[in-house]
Design a protein around this motif. Structure first.
Motif, short mmCIF file in Angstrom:
data_model
loop_
_atom_site.label_atom_id
_atom_site.label_comp_id
_atom_site.label_asym_id
_atom_site.label_seq_id
_atom_site.Cartn_x
_atom_site.Cartn_y
_atom_site.Cartn_z
N SER A 70 0.83 -1.22 0.00
CA SER A 70 0.00 0.00 0.00
C SER A 70 0.85 1.26 0.00
N ILE A 71 2.19 1.08 0.16
CA ILE A 71 3.07 2.26 0.19
C ILE A 71 2.93 3.03 -1.12
N GLY A 72 2.67 4.31 -1.00
CA GLY A 72 2.53 5.15 -2.20
C GLY A 72 1.16 5.09 -2.83
N ALA A 73 0.23 4.35 -2.20
CA ALA A 73 -1.12 4.24 -2.78
C ALA A 73 -1.82 5.59 -2.77
N LYS A 74 -2.65 5.81 -3.79
CA LYS A 74 -3.38 7.07 -3.90
C LYS A 74 -4.29 7.28 -2.70
N SER A 75 -4.87 6.19 -2.22
CA SER A 75 -5.83 6.33 -1.10
C SER A 75 -5.14 6.95 0.12
N LEU A 76 -3.85 6.63 0.32
CA LEU A 76 -3.13 7.20 1.47
C LEU A 76 -2.90 8.69 1.26
N PHE A 77 -2.64 9.06 0.01
CA PHE A 77 -2.45 10.47 -0.32
C PHE A 77 -3.76 11.26 -0.08
N TYR A 78 -4.88 10.66 -0.50
CA TYR A 78 -6.18 11.34 -0.27
C TYR A 78 -6.46 11.48 1.22
N LYS A 79 -6.07 10.45 1.98
CA LYS A 79 -6.29 10.52 3.43
C LYS A 79 -5.52 11.70 4.03
N GLU A 80 -4.30 11.85 3.53
CA GLU A 80 -3.46 12.96 4.01
C GLU A 80 -4.10 14.31 3.68
N LEU A 81 -4.59 14.42 2.45
CA LEU A 81 -5.25 15.68 2.03
C LEU A 81 -6.47 15.96 2.89
N LEU A 82 -7.26 14.91 3.11
CA LEU A 82 -8.49 15.10 3.90
C LEU A 82 -8.14 15.47 5.35
N ASN A 83 -7.03 14.94 5.86
CA ASN A 83 -6.64 15.29 7.23
C ASN A 83 -6.21 16.75 7.31
N ARG A 84 -5.63 17.25 6.23
CA ARG A 84 -5.27 18.67 6.23
C ARG A 84 -6.52 19.54 6.24
N LEU A 85 -7.53 19.12 5.50
CA LEU A 85 -8.81 19.85 5.52
C LEU A 85 -9.42 19.79 6.92
N GLU A 86 -9.32 18.59 7.50
CA GLU A 86 -9.90 18.36 8.84
C GLU A 86 -9.20 19.23 9.89
N ASP A 87 -7.90 19.37 9.77
CA ASP A 87 -7.13 20.20 10.72
C ASP A 87 -7.62 21.64 10.67
N ASN A 88 -7.89 22.07 9.46
CA ASN A 88 -8.36 23.43 9.25
C ASN A 88 -9.79 23.63 9.70
N SER A 89 -10.64 22.67 9.36
CA SER A 89 -12.06 22.75 9.71
C SER A 89 -12.51 21.41 10.28
#
Ligand code: AMP
Ligand code: FES
Ligand code: ZN
Length: 315
Positions: free
Chosen positions: A226-245
């Motif tokens: 799963s290393i480098g999987a897109k789903s992990l990248f999306y999770k990271e992006l969503l966590n950044r949104l979550e941190d903000n809001s």
């Protein structure tokens, strides 16, 4: 930080709920959330026979534990993908939980059944490891349900898994998958098993905290493929949104559930047949699994090993 319920020392802040909770109240909160999800979305009925797919990770092991605690009896199933030490260690964790809950589980060993592990199979059938793995897991999960007399597959997909999958499907407008991301799939009623995801509204962070606080022994590592999987990248992006809001991920999924309910999608009911090789429900003469494996000359000897828990007392 004080617990919002009892005023004691909080161990976790839940910004999405504008709350902080102590150990005891957090455990109750999470279990209650799973219970309410099951009831509100009518995921389980009295006659259902549950089989939980356990990977050895925090989500599915915790869910098995919670379901049992809430009185929803579920047996387990583990798919050994033949990923060396990672698969062996995962199996150990599943055994430990089975012993603790005193519930049996079935294991499917890819190496024994198909002569190869997931990496070699994916190369042979010319698919990425994750895509081959998803296809085989879907087939095996349904197959064990059908063969062993269960009618519901429970998985440990959590809020982050679902939000990242939804995001991926939306970004590329994968319409055919977009409708399949609810918390219950009842698609081919009477043919394939019902699939439910009771952790749909519980985040990855909450599940990790729950597992640690309850002393659940799980495998920390992600699957090496799963290393480098897109789903992990999306999770990271969503966590950044979550941190903000805080609360964004929850709103994203709750809004989606409301949307698919309002759309009241008419499913294309397809006429079901049964695979001439294996008897598995399919829309053509042979199921997808048999077709692909046959095309690339991969043997299939689908047998499940049953593990009966040892009745020892665990701490
Ligand atoms: P993943 O796709 O790895 O995020 O896993 C999602 C869910 O699928 C888990 O919570 C489990 O319920 C199930 N699952 C994943 N891998 C396995 C496995 N090897 N054996 C049984 N169930 C699995
Ligand atoms: Fe499927 Fe890793 S390739 S879990
Ligand atoms: Zn088949």
């Amino acid at each position: 930080m004080k617990c919002k319920v009892c005023g004691g020392k909080a161990v976790i802040s839940l910004r999405a709920y504008n709350s902080a909770l102590c150990e005891k109240d957090f455990i109750s909160f999470l279990e209650n959330r799973v219970f309410k999800t099951i009831k509100k979305y009518k995921l389980i009925n009295d006659k259902d026979k549950l089989l939980i797919a356990v990977s050895g990770g925090k989500d599915s092991l915790s869910l098995w534990y919670i379901l049992n605690k809430l009185g929803f009896n579920a047996d387990g199933m583990y798919i050994d993908l033949g990923i060396g030490g990672y698969s062996d260690l995962s199996l150990e964790k599943v055994k430990k939980m089975s012993d603790m809950l005193k519930r049996p589980f079935y294991t499917f060993h890819l190496n024994d059944a198909m002569g190869k592990g997931i990496e070699a199979i994916s190369k042979k059938i010319k698919r990425t490891t994750c895509s081959a793995c998803g296809m085989i897991k879907r087939y095996i999960m349904n197959r064990v349900c059908l063969d062993k007399g269960y009618n519901v597959i429970v998985t440990g997909h959590n809020l982050d898994d679902e939000a990242s999958a939804l995001m991926g499907n939306l970004l590329y407008w994968k319409e055919e998958y977009l409708w399949k991301k609810g918390m219950m799939l009842n698609e081919e009623e009477g043919h394939l098993s019902k699939k439910i995801k009771p952790l749909f509204l519980c985040s990855e962070r909450e599940m990790a905290a729950y597992a640690v606080l309850c002393g659940i022994d799980y495998i920390y590592d992600e699957c090496p493929f799963s290393i480098g999987a897109k789903s992990l990248f999306y999770k990271e992006l969503l966590n950044r949104l979550e941190d903000n809001s805080p609360g964004t991920k929850l709103q994203f999924l709750k809004g989606y559930l409301k949307f698919i309910r309002q759309m009241n999608i008419e499913k294309n009911r397809r006429e079901m047949k049964y695979c001439i090789n294996c008897g598995y429900p399919t829309v053509s003469d042979k199921c997808n699994f048999c077709r692909i494996m046959e095309k690339y000359g991969i043997e299939r000897n689908i047998i499940f090993e049953e593990y009966r828990p040892t009745y020892e007392v665990f701490e």
